[in-house]
Structure formats: structure tokens, C-alpha cells
Write an enzyme that holds these catalytic residues in place. Structure first.
Site, short mmCIF file in Angstrom:
data_model
loop_
_atom_site.label_atom_id
_atom_site.label_comp_id
_atom_site.label_asym_id
_atom_site.label_seq_id
_atom_site.Cartn_x
_atom_site.Cartn_y
_atom_site.Cartn_z
N SER A 26 41.43 20.72 48.23
CA SER A 26 40.20 20.98 49.00
C SER A 26 39.21 19.85 48.78
O SER A 26 39.17 19.24 47.71
CB SER A 26 39.59 22.29 48.50
OG SER A 26 38.26 22.40 48.92
N TYR A 30 36.76 28.18 41.16
CA TYR A 30 37.71 27.92 42.26
C TYR A 30 37.95 26.42 42.40
O TYR A 30 39.09 25.95 42.45
CB TYR A 30 37.17 28.51 43.57
CG TYR A 30 37.80 27.90 44.80
CD1 TYR A 30 39.09 28.26 45.18
CD2 TYR A 30 37.13 26.92 45.54
CE1 TYR A 30 39.68 27.66 46.29
CE2 TYR A 30 37.71 26.34 46.64
CZ TYR A 30 39.00 26.70 47.01
OH TYR A 30 39.58 26.09 48.09
N LYS A 65 41.38 23.67 41.73
CA LYS A 65 41.93 22.63 42.61
C LYS A 65 42.01 21.29 41.87
O LYS A 65 43.02 20.58 41.95
CB LYS A 65 41.08 22.50 43.88
CG LYS A 65 41.09 23.74 44.78
CD LYS A 65 42.46 24.08 45.31
CE LYS A 65 42.47 25.30 46.19
NZ LYS A 65 43.83 25.79 46.51
#
Ligand code: UDP
Length: 337
Positions: free
Chosen positions: A124, A148, A152
Site C-alpha cells: 500500500s 495496519y 505492510k
């Protein structure tokens, strides 16, 4: 030979499934439907004319996953399966670290056991953190602002290390910008659980009357109209980017990273206005304070994917707004009838 899609029933996974099938690949989907619906599989069958080969289970379950690899001749994995709600990750960090990291580690172990060396990962643009200036190039330093985002960053690192250690391995980290829109059939699209966090699902639910008004988080940013600017990309373009990345991955070893964005930024107000104009609907909004963790501007330098993968996003903002609305209006309650 098949391509395994973990989380293949999700928003990006399901659109990628369509594009892989239309490019001639055989696919296998693994999903535990934690944030998706079995109905997706019926819809995929209608779109592609093919019965979808799928397994209902979690990638955390090594025995289950091992069996999937045992029963299929897997050539490569596209790894979508992960939790993705930023706010929830701040409240429940262990849930995110445990699911996203452990899921990837189990997957890599099972891949190694079955000598599967090709993996494309859903990363992302969040890995660019708060401090980098757009347009964002792949060589910038990565960081994150929430659990989150850290999953990644960490998974990109794990994959890069694994490819360094095993010279037969081929890893592709794909950094998505803001995927929106839906397949033009209106049969598959984004179906958030509960009240949407992201802008376009929120706009769509206001337009259909499920939500009263949009809150625009800040109009005092250093941007042309004061609202936040993002690189919105049509999910079908993004899905085609996966096909291009997979082809590149299959003929290489080592690790690579690509931005998948359009290279253009649009503001929140531009989105609202375009959505209203294209779809002849009204989207009432109020201006609120800035949302914690948001930055003013985020868009890709998309030249590397163009040069190396021969891929560029083709759809316009109008296409994105029209297709988002078609999906929402045909499926007011997502996949629930
Ligand atoms: N945004 C907004 N209202 C909302 C949701 C989002 O004004 O209800 C803004 C947000 O501040 C950002 C842009 O829309 O400028 C995109 O937000 P989103 O959550 O969709 O994606 P992000 O780029 O934050 O991952």
C-alpha cells in the site's frame, strides 16, 4: 499450473480474478470470507463464464493451506489476504500483527515446502508514511503511522529478505494508491462491513440515502481547494496491474516494488462534484476537522510500472465515479440480497 489468490474473494482480489481468467490463467481462490461474501464466487462465475475453484479456510491454518498446495499445481501466489481497517488496527494492534504477519509467514513456509517461488504482495502507498513529498517514487524511505501500515512495511521487508536468501525466489511488492470503482457489470465491487471508512464508499452510501451526509475531513490543507488530494485508481486498472506484475514476476528472480497509481491527484471536493455530475445525484456534505493521521497530498510517480511492466491506468475519474455508483445502486446492501 494455477495462480493462487489468498483473499481472492475481496474487493481487489475478485477484480484481479476476473482479469487473470480473461488473460488465460487458471486460478485457485483461498478465502475465509472474514470480510467478503461467498456470493462473490457466483458473481465471478457470471462474469467469467467459469466455475471458480475455491477453498474456504484461513491461511493461518497450515494444515489446510498445505492441502491446497498439495491438491493443486501452484505456480505463483498473489497474496491479498489481510485485515485492512486503519482505525481498527490502532484499537486492536495484536489482531492485525497476528493475522497479517502470521498469515504471511505460514504462507511463505508452505510455499517453501512445495517449492513455489513466486509471490506478488498487496502492499500500500501507506508505506510512504507522513513525511515523503508526492509524487512518490519507489526508492523513498518507508515508514508507517498505524499498525495496519506497519504490517505492510514489515511484510515487504520479510519478502525482500526471503528473496535475498533464496535466489530462486521472485517477490513483487505492489503499492496500491486509492482503489475505487467497480467492475463495469456492476456485479462485483467494494462491500464494506458497517459504516465505510473510505471516501468513495461513503459518498456512494450518502447518494443512495443510507447515510445522511459526507463529513469532509479538513478544508484547510495546502492544496488547491483545501481538501485532501489522493491518487484514486480504478480497481479494474489495478487488477490489470496485477496481471502485468505477475508476468514480470514469473520471468524474474529477486525482489521488485512498483507503485500502482495513476500519477494524478484529485481532491475530496473534486470527487464529490464529479460523482454528482456523472451520476445526476446529490451528495450533501459538511466540513469537519482534519482526521488524525491524514496528510494533505498523496499521489504516485507511476513511471516505473509503465517502463518495466508496460502497464498504465487507463480509466478516468468519470469512469471511476460512474462504476462506483452502478455497483452501489445495483447492490444497495452489498452482497446481501
Ligand atoms: N475523507 C473524507 N471523508 C470521509 C472519508 C475520507 O473527507 O468520510 C478524505 C480523507 O481525509 C482523505 C481522502 O478522503 O483526504 C481519502 O480518504 P480514504 O480514507 O478514502 O483513503 P486514505 O487515503 O486515507 O487511505
Amino acid at each position: 499450473m494455477s495462480i493462487l489468490l489468498t483473499g481472492g474473494a475481496g474487493f481487489i482480489g475478485s477484480h484481479t480474478a476476473v482479469e487473470l481468467i480473461s488473460a488465460g490463467y487458471d486460478i485457485v481462490i483461498v478465502d475465509n470470507f472474514s470480510n467478503s461474501s461467498k456470493e462473490v464466487l457466483n458473481r465471478l462465475k457470471v462474469i467469467t463464464g467459469k466455475k471458480i475453484h475455491f477453498y474456504n479456510g484461513s491461511i493461518l491454518d497450515k494444515v489446510f493451506l498445505n492441502n491446497v498446495f498439495y491438491e493443486n499445481d501452484i505456480e505463483a501466489v498473489i497474496h491479498f489476504a489481510a485485515y485492512k481497517a486503519v482505525g481498527e488496527s490502532v484499537e486492536q494492534p495484536l489482531k492485525y500483527y497476528s493475522n497479517n504477519l502470521t498469515g504471511t509467514l505460514v504462507l511463505l513456509e508452505v510455499m517453501r515446502n512445495h517449492h513455489v517461488n513466486h509471490i506478488v504482495f498487496s502492499s500500500s502507498a501507506t508505506v510512504y508514511g507522513m513525511d515523503n513529498i508526492s509524487p512518490l517514487t519507489e526508492n523513498l524511505k518507508t515508514s508507517a503511522t498505524n499498525p495496519y501500515g506497519y504490517t505492510k512495511v514489515m511484510i515487504e521487508q520479510i519478502l525482500t529478505d526471503v528473496a535475498f536468501a533464496n535466489k530462486e525466489m521472485s517477490v513483487t511488492n505492489l503499492r496500491y494508491f486509492n482503489p475505487i470503482g467497480a467492475h463495469e457489470s456492476g456485479l462485483i465491487g467494494e462491500a464494506p462491513n458497517g459504516t465505510p471508512n473510505n471516501l468513495v464508499p461513503y459518498i456512494s452510501q450518502v447518494a443512495i440515502g443510507k447515510l445522511k451526509e459526507l463529513s469532509i475531513f479538513g478544508n484547510d490543507y495546502d492544496t488547491p481547494d483545501g481538501t485532501g488530494v489522493r491518487d484514486y485508481i480504478h480497481v479494474v486498472d489495478l487488477a490489470k496491474g496485477h496481471v502485468a506484475a505477475l508476468k514480470n514476476n514469473l520471468k524474474n528472480t529477486g525482489s521488485a516494488v512498483f507503485n500502482l497509481g495513476t500519477g494524478h491527484g484529485y481532491s475530496v471536493l473534486e470527487l464529490v462534484k464529479t460523482f454528482e455530475e456523472v451520476n445526476h445525484v446529490s451528495v450533501p456534505f459538511v466540513i469537519k476537522d482534519r482526521r488524525a493521521g491524514d496528510i494533505a497530498t498523496c499521489y504516485a510517480d507511476s513511471s516505473k510500472a509503465k517502463e518495466v511492466l508496460d502497464w498504465t491506468a487507463e480509466k478516468t475519474l468519470q469512469d471511476m465515479m460512474r462504476d462506483s455508483w452502478r455497483w452501489q445502486s445495483k447492490n444497495p446492501n452489498g452482497y446481501q440480497s
